[in-house]
Motif scaffolding. Sequence first.
Motif, PDB file in Angstrom:
ATOM      1  N   ALA A  48       0.852  -1.186   0.000  1.00 12.57           N
ATOM      2  CA  ALA A  48       0.000   0.000   0.000  1.00 12.57           C
ATOM      3  C   ALA A  48       0.891   1.239   0.000  1.00 12.57           C
ATOM      4  CB  ALA A  48      -0.882  -0.005   1.253  1.00 12.57           C
ATOM      5  N   GLY A  49       0.661   2.132  -0.940  1.00 18.78           N
ATOM      6  CA  GLY A  49       1.404   3.386  -0.950  1.00 18.78           C
ATOM      7  C   GLY A  49       2.836   3.270  -1.435  1.00 18.78           C
ATOM      8  N   SER A  50       3.247   2.061  -1.847  1.00 21.45           N
ATOM      9  CA  SER A  50       4.654   1.858  -2.227  1.00 21.45           C
ATOM     10  C   SER A  50       5.020   2.667  -3.469  1.00 21.45           C
ATOM     11  CB  SER A  50       4.863   0.354  -2.467  1.00 21.45           C
ATOM     12  OG  SER A  50       5.902   0.123  -3.357  1.00 21.45           O
ATOM     13  N   GLN A  51       4.072   2.778  -4.382  1.00 26.70           N
ATOM     14  CA  GLN A  51       4.357   3.511  -5.624  1.00 26.70           C
ATOM     15  C   GLN A  51       4.688   4.972  -5.328  1.00 26.70           C
ATOM     16  OE1 GLN A  51       1.312   2.589  -8.372  1.00 26.70           O
ATOM     17  NE2 GLN A  51       2.319   3.504 -10.108  1.00 26.70           N
ATOM     18  N   GLN A  52       3.955   5.564  -4.361  1.00 23.32           N
ATOM     19  CA  GLN A  52       4.202   6.964  -4.019  1.00 23.32           C
ATOM     20  C   GLN A  52       5.566   7.128  -3.346  1.00 23.32           C
ATOM     21  OE1 GLN A  52       1.256   5.515  -3.709  1.00 23.32           O
ATOM     22  NE2 GLN A  52       0.017   6.798  -5.038  1.00 23.32           N
ATOM     23  N   ALA A  64      -0.911   0.429   7.238  1.00 23.10           N
ATOM     24  CA  ALA A  64       0.194   1.383   7.264  1.00 23.10           C
ATOM     25  C   ALA A  64       1.364   0.672   7.943  1.00 23.10           C
ATOM     26  CB  ALA A  64      -0.228   2.610   8.047  1.00 23.10           C
ATOM     27  N   PRO A  65       2.600   1.219   7.820  1.00 21.31           N
ATOM     28  CA  PRO A  65       3.782   0.512   8.330  1.00 21.31           C
ATOM     29  C   PRO A  65       3.674   0.083   9.787  1.00 21.31           C
ATOM     30  CG  PRO A  65       4.429   2.401   7.030  1.00 21.31           C
ATOM     31  CD  PRO A  65       2.946   2.457   7.114  1.00 21.31           C
ATOM     32  N   LEU A  66       3.065   0.920  10.652  1.00 17.34           N
ATOM     33  CA  LEU A  66       3.020   0.510  12.058  1.00 17.34           C
ATOM     34  C   LEU A  66       1.676  -0.065  12.454  1.00 17.34           C
ATOM     35  CD1 LEU A  66       5.227   2.947  14.063  1.00 17.34           C
ATOM     36  CD2 LEU A  66       5.557   0.559  13.555  1.00 17.34           C
ATOM     37  N   GLU A 102      -4.577  12.574   0.123  1.00 23.36           N
ATOM     38  CA  GLU A 102      -4.909  11.950  -1.157  1.00 23.36           C
ATOM     39  C   GLU A 102      -3.957  10.813  -1.507  1.00 23.36           C
ATOM     40  OE1 GLU A 102      -7.690  12.477  -2.579  1.00 23.36           O
ATOM     41  OE2 GLU A 102      -8.088  13.972  -1.042  1.00 23.36           O
ATOM     42  N   GLY A 103      -2.984  10.526  -0.607  1.00 21.85           N
ATOM     43  CA  GLY A 103      -2.104   9.379  -0.847  1.00 21.85           C
ATOM     44  C   GLY A 103      -0.775   9.723  -1.459  1.00 21.85           C
ATOM     45  N   ILE A 132      -4.328   1.730   9.698  1.00 22.69           N
ATOM     46  CA  ILE A 132      -4.925   1.513   8.376  1.00 22.69           C
ATOM     47  C   ILE A 132      -4.374   2.561   7.413  1.00 22.69           C
ATOM     48  CG2 ILE A 132      -7.092   1.597   7.090  1.00 22.69           C
ATOM     49  CD1 ILE A 132      -8.443   0.628   9.666  1.00 22.69           C
ATOM     50  N   HIS A 133      -4.026   2.110   6.224  1.00 23.72           N
ATOM     51  CA  HIS A 133      -3.528   3.039   5.203  1.00 23.72           C
ATOM     52  C   HIS A 133      -4.749   3.683   4.553  1.00 23.72           C
ATOM     53  CE1 HIS A 133      -1.187   4.664   1.960  1.00 23.72           C
ATOM     54  NE2 HIS A 133      -0.083   4.129   2.427  1.00 23.72           N
ATOM     55  N   ILE A 134      -5.096   4.881   5.018  1.00 23.15           N
ATOM     56  CA  ILE A 134      -6.375   5.488   4.626  1.00 23.15           C
ATOM     57  C   ILE A 134      -6.456   5.763   3.128  1.00 23.15           C
ATOM     58  CG2 ILE A 134      -7.935   7.451   4.953  1.00 23.15           C
ATOM     59  CD1 ILE A 134      -7.811   5.966   7.471  1.00 23.15           C
ATOM     60  N   SER A 135      -5.408   6.396   2.575  1.00 24.46           N
ATOM     61  CA  SER A 135      -5.532   6.797   1.164  1.00 24.46           C
ATOM     62  C   SER A 135      -5.620   5.568   0.259  1.00 24.46           C
ATOM     63  CB  SER A 135      -4.372   7.700   0.748  1.00 24.46           C
ATOM     64  OG  SER A 135      -3.148   7.043   0.968  1.00 24.46           O
ATOM     65  N   GLU A 136      -4.932   4.509   0.637  1.00 25.11           N
ATOM     66  CA  GLU A 136      -4.999   3.277  -0.168  1.00 25.11           C
ATOM     67  C   GLU A 136      -6.394   2.650  -0.038  1.00 25.11           C
ATOM     68  OE1 GLU A 136      -3.202   0.226  -2.597  1.00 25.11           O
ATOM     69  OE2 GLU A 136      -2.504   2.235  -2.054  1.00 25.11           O
ATOM     70  N   THR A 137      -6.968   2.706   1.170  1.00 20.89           N
ATOM     71  CA  THR A 137      -8.331   2.184   1.378  1.00 20.89           C
ATOM     72  C   THR A 137      -9.308   2.952   0.492  1.00 20.89           C
ATOM     73  OG1 THR A 137      -7.769   1.685   3.665  1.00 20.89           O
ATOM     74  CG2 THR A 137     -10.101   1.730   3.113  1.00 20.89           C
TER      75      THR A 137
END
Length: 1452
Positions: A282-286, A749-751, A364-365, A754-759
């Motif tokens: 999640a979010g790795s591309q950013q 999220a890493p810790l 927005e991620g 929840i990874h909100i923008s990915e959700t």
Amino acid sequence: MPMPSKRRSVLVHSSVETYTPPDTSSASEDEGSLRRPGRLTSTPLQSHPSVEPWLDRVVQGSSTSSSASSTSSHPGGRPAAAPSAATTPGAAAATALAGLTAHAHIGVPVNSRVSSKIQQLLNTLKRPKRPPLKEFFVDDFEELLEVQQPDPNQPKPEGSQTAVLQGEPLAAGAPWPPSLLAALQRWGTTQPRAPCLTALDTTGKAICTLTYGKLWSRSLKLAYTLLNKLTSKNEPLLKPGDRVALVFPNSDPVMFMVAFYGCLLAELVPVPIEVPLTRKDAGSQQVGFLLGSCGVTLALTTDACQKGLPKAQTGEVATFKGWPPLSWLVIDGKHLAKPPKDWHPLAQDAGSGTAYIEYKTSKEGSTVGVTVSHASLLAQCRALTQACGYSEAETLTNVLDFKRDAGLWHGVLTSVLNRMHVVSIPYALMKVNPLSWIQKVCSYKARAALVKSRDMHWSLLAQRGQRDVSLSSLRMLIVADGANPSGSISSCDAFLNVFQSRGLRPEVICPCASSPEALTVAIRRPPDLGGPPPRKAILSMNGLSYGVIRVDTEEKLSVLTVQDVGQVMPGASICVVKVDGAPYLCKTDEIGEICVSSSATGTAYYGLLGITKNVFETVPVTAGGVPVSDRPFTRTGLLGFIGPDNLVFVVGKLDGLMVVGVRRHNADDVVATALAVEPMKFVYRGRIAVFSVTVLHDDRIVLVAEQRPDASEEDSFQWMSRVLQAIDSIHQVGVYCLALVPANTLPKAPLGGIHISETKQRFLEGTLHPCNVLMCPHTCVTNLPKPRQKQPEVGPASMVVGNLVAGKRIAQASGRELAHLEDSDQARKFLFLADVLQWRAHTTPDHPLFLLLNAKEHVGYKEGEAVVLTSTLWQEYRTRKHKKLHNNESPGTVTSTATCVQLHKRAERVAAALMEKGRLNVGDHVALVYPPGVDLIAAFYGCLYCGCVPVTVRPPHPQNLGTTLPTVKMIVEVSKSACVLTTQAVTRLLRSKEAAAAVDVRTWPTILDTDDIPKRKVASIFRPPSPDVLAYLDFSVSTTGILAGVKMSHAATSALCRSIKLQCELYPSRQIAICLDPYCGLGFALWCLCSVYSGHQSVLVPPLELESNVSLWLSAVSQYRARVTFCSYSVMEMCTRGLGTQTGVLRMKGVNLSCVRTCMVVAEERPRIALTQSFSKLFKDLGLPARAVSTTFGCRVNVAICLQGTAGPDPTTVYVDMRALRHDRVRLVERGSPHSLPLMESGKILPGVKVIIAHTETKGPLGDSHLGEIWVSSPHNATGYYTVYGEEALHADHFSARLSFGDTQTVWARTGYLGFLRRTELTDASGGRHDALYVVGSLDETLELRGMRYHPIDIETSVIRAHRSIAECAVFTWTNLLVVVVELDGLEQDALDLVALVTNVVLEEHYLVVGVVVIVDPGVIPINSRGEKQRMHLRDGFLADQLDPIYVAYNM
């Protein structure tokens, strides 16, 4: 309102009564902070005035509330003053002017020498007038959507203007080291044995203690290695100032610390990031985008971590999605080179150069890097030391992530400045043992601890058995929640309650606030460091939603209790500015964004100059526009206010702000409310995400929660309904969508949060896979346009002047005149088809008329046993269509042929049998129940030969007698057939045991099997006394499910054949290919009537044969060089899907379609442009001419109104505004403009046919390009309904309508279809201007919703585009609710993703709220043989609960 039901779910759910006050707003608030202009001018600082007395009372929670919280009335909004709204009058004037000039030009007299031909050409080239295509579309929704007026009772700020708040100065004169690295060198050389950092494993055992000596020596080794041992092409790989990624797991603080200080020593800039676990985190591309923009080429990591990374086939670390190519360096000791004795790093810097970059993920991620300079780094460490009173050799336990934020500032940087000992507690240990941090405080006698309120909450749940822990050593318990006020105060209070008895002193708890941009914003000091007593404020949620501070009382639910986060940091100043627009200072009772001016904040977003200026260089101004300081401020992204004793209060984050209407709601507060509804019983580990999505120009709140694995459906809906009620009563806002997902499926999220923008991204893409969904668009969406009120029409007198209606040409058009086209003699001779067949049998006996093809080697298939494409089989085809159809591309086998004389003789035999065996009288009705073939045609003429009236009926389907046989029986009964003619096989079927189960087989009329009737001649062939005698009955079921039979006289039958012959230029020498069903409408006429009339040869391809050989029809067209061919939409779709990849194979087999002049789709609906275009494009490779494909239009009252034919201009396409169409208006727009809908002309009007467009209610004529009902007058109109099953009264005037004014003499037939005529610039065959007829849709099918008229196909097209798993869709209304049925071509777990997407797209594009979303398997939506959706059958199935849906969602 029923609750959603899953397939085979038998629960009855309680209804949820929620009502939400309407909210509305224009654009959403995202990136609000990025649009603010800043001006730099200097002004003397103002001192902070005394805080307003009323605020004191608020914050102490006094009961004498000065301003009562306002009632929940309808809150309003500011009307969006969009440029388009303002400029509309001007624009309209300009358009009108352009229109006038255009008219003026057309009338200019031309020089007489210019030939009239050239002038005609010039006129042809003039473009039709349309609204010009603007460079950017300003959608004119401002005038459409409801924008509410502000609520007069809404609270407004009343206090005086705030001022800048100064912190205490940084202590001067203390023996500070000049930089952090100087401190490290000092401790590393003078106190090498002092412990610096202790790392723990997941059992809580200390695995490693790093001393200051070791930290110094290892960092030196790393710096030396980085600068001297890494080369590429003999150049050093890195130079000072380069960025380096630090990839370390949260369990290895020691290696991270070495890497961080090693980079600082080597003058490199560390960029700490999370360890990527999979190729697509999640979010790795950013994160990859951040690394790329920072120019990172090297990543440092540990041996163990490197082994765990995903690998490519070569054994190298895989390239992660969106990441730049990286070299990986393992920094464990054995991989590093020892520096020579005389080597010293140059870096002792404390200047403005970048020290490190911390990543930050926005709402927005997108991921940005905040750069922190060496000077800021040192200032931050000094300020924290002073504020927290850190002293040498103190012990600090740290639960936070040491790579960023407070965990990094306290646990890695400030600790080294003061030679402290940090005990780092990994997240994995906290998961196993939430008490571990308390045990470590106790065993290490720690003086300070760094936690989040979540850690306090977890330890409360786990502490019951622990009696022996003591927290008396703590002098500071720093609670670093940043901006979650509601969670933090409850955790702190509860924690103190339990642990006060174990030595925890109340004044030890020190909340703080921080942000990536401003670093630490404020921190509470214990009294011994001069801190004032702590405060708490009880604020009205309603007031907060308007950005106003209003006191309330604790008993109420709808309040937010917040505690202070202490005082401003030493050396900093703070102010509060308005959230929107320019940074004006707030009033004392107003919530705003906190801004900090200090030497200890971040300096920029790396590489992003524009938003850096907005955020890091803001200049707050007073109400008069005067800057408050000559130093710029940094925006923190925190929302709050300054309370009494100059304490800072934070009520939320700008990132978590959701602006619904004019009110703002904080995502964290909504989460807290949802969690308060039986948290432990239902939500898995409290994992809830709340965010907003923009639908129909406003933010809509979405709540996604993980449900516990053992939760039942009953629990789910009970919890959901309670959450809706709670959020509604506490926040006075509606939740648009509530989705529950299985435990552990939300992106993490890493810790572990929840990874909100990915959700949010998954929600919008339809990849969230919820297991329960509840949508509430009815209660949330309150900015829909007003329902339309219909205006009374203008009276007839003012309307008609000659041929003009209200200033427009009357919309009337006709095909070529029959009188000019052929001698009346021949027409008289060809009045009766029976005569024509006898004449042909006599003059050209051996001329072939019919050729029936079937697929090669069709098992058990003889002429007379063909099975037909019933709607059921078409369903089966659609359910299988995504699998490859087996294909033997042979041109098929000729199963039977018929010459003129053969057909004549077979007809005579049938006539003899009817008279002798059937004992029928002239005028009796005979049902012909045959598979498609020559037998059917022979039986038809046999009936005409003996004066009987034939009725063609589709035979029942042997595998599906239950549904197909009752229709056959009904037609036989309704048509009053005295006899059934059929084949042996069908006879057996009609009398079988299975048939008896479906219908009463004893009541069949006489059944005659024509397979082996004796060869007999009839004594005399019947000749009708007049052409108006009934020739045959044409029965069909309309798309609305009504069975109707129309009467066709002999005159109408021959007129129909004559028109088609002229339009398609059909002569005996021609061959045409027909792939249609022969039972009704134009399909029947083309099979049974036209060949006999015109003498051309028809190659007949039953559509069902394409099941076994998809290419059969196209191969036949190629083989027989057919100039003209007819098919249905279902056939076209089968070819497009089934042969999509096989055009190459067909070309090699010699299939060539260049012979085709015109390929017509026989339809009774609006042309399906997308399908015809993809068919043309696909088979262009086989030589199909680009312009060959067109559509026909016919209906019950006249089966052939338009046919493209072989001459005349190509079909034209126009683009109309879909919104105007809903108001029964036609507004032409340019291709590509928003809401544009392409409409293709339905072929050319047939010779002898007249068409006029009439108003649906007044029945008056309409003008050119006006939408109305298509009326038709022609010699081949049907003469009336024989019977309409079910609705006789409604259809009385269908065949004999007259206009209410204008030409009131002509008798018209009403088609029941909406459309419009438009005069084009093209020239038709007779040399005049060509009038194009555009069919919009059937009146019976339209949906009347919100006072507007919607065509189902438009809504369905939008829905099908919403997600790739939607294979087909159909809509209908049920008790004023819009029901959308979608076929899911995918996994059942994807089903619920579609509910929100379908609701969103229909709201966005059609301004309609979907009432019910039904998700079914492919093939459930019934389709007739013409390929039209049977929406009424579907509705009946839905109401009778026969669809066996995967899921039914009732939107609330």
